[in-house]
Motif scaffolding. Sequence first.
Motif, PDB file in Angstrom:
ATOM      1  N   VAL A 199     -46.959  50.500 -17.719  1.00 19.10           N
ATOM      2  CA  VAL A 199     -47.277  49.920 -16.416  1.00 19.10           C
ATOM      3  C   VAL A 199     -48.517  50.622 -15.879  1.00 19.10           C
ATOM      4  N   HIS A 204     -47.657  49.308  -6.446  1.00 18.99           N
ATOM      5  CA  HIS A 204     -46.376  48.613  -6.559  1.00 18.99           C
ATOM      6  C   HIS A 204     -45.646  49.039  -7.831  1.00 18.99           C
ATOM      7  N   ASP A 207     -41.912  47.790  -8.366  1.00 17.44           N
ATOM      8  CA  ASP A 207     -41.813  46.386  -8.757  1.00 17.44           C
ATOM      9  C   ASP A 207     -42.226  46.195 -10.213  1.00 17.44           C
ATOM     10  N   ALA A 208     -43.284  46.912 -10.635  1.00 18.24           N
ATOM     11  CA  ALA A 208     -43.767  46.769 -12.000  1.00 18.24           C
ATOM     12  C   ALA A 208     -42.732  47.265 -13.010  1.00 18.24           C
TER      13      ALA A 208
END
Length: 318
Positions: A199, A204, A207-208
């Motif tokens: 990631v 964020h 969320d990732a």
Amino acid sequence: MRAIIVEKPGGPEALKNAEVGEPEPGRGQVRIRTAAAGVNPVDAATRSGALADAGLMPPFGSRGPVGIGWDVAGTVEAVGPDVTRFAAGDPVIGLRDRLDVPLGAYAEAVVLDAAAVARAPGSASAVEAATLPLNGLTASQALDLLDLPSGSTLLVTGAAGAVGGFAVELAVQRGLRVVAAASEADEALVRDLGAEWFVPRGPHLGDAVRALVPGGADGALDAALLSIAALDAVRGGGAFVAVSGGPAAPTPLRGITVHNVWIRADGTQLEQLSALVDAGRLTLRVAGTFPLADAVKAHERLEAGGLRGRLVLTTAEV
């Protein structure tokens, strides 16, 4: 002999070249003739006075000059009474984990407790080996604190850094499935180290990670000191470990167990890491080298950032 000391806190220019007496090993100690010494962020924090300001060491000037440097690679030169594991001539690595001492690893020789020393990996140069003790032990001891069972998912932030890179490799060897967070330019690197998912570093993160691991990762090893942003990526009831204390350790929300990893010297564990290097299972990364006398330049480069691996100071013996 030559050593680097700090008399007053400040920027890189606070590092002073000094002539000091040869240290003598006491009971249970060894004297190591230094070939290489790692340059770590904790050295800069010591030099700048940040650790003293945080109450982690006495104020400067209260006990004389302060030695700098934790990581050392070199050769045993002398042993004190009751030392049986090492003899003069042994190539070794070691960790000096005391903050307020007059002599650190930035010196032509250093005395360490034998329990803080391990045999150096035979497949690595002294310069390469000097990158292992502090960062390898930090990653290993952080994973011990997390205590995740095989098959668990682990987020490693700062996965391309010195601690993070070791953490990815060691976690995979423990059977963990790693989500590596790093800059986009480092995706290939962290995947080569064994990360299953990647990631990009960003606002964020939770969320990732949850898009890849529904519900969140079982644990997080926060080498990038993202704090609450990394905690958000962990499932309720999971585990979190911060590589340093203070604000890097977030409030344990959602029943998450939060730890700080306070590094300790451990020669037995360090010898295990050395064996992993020789087995080709742990990657040593040198970002650059400087002569011991150029410690100021090394710290200037450290503070410029963008390093992958560790800078290393070398003596004339390398």
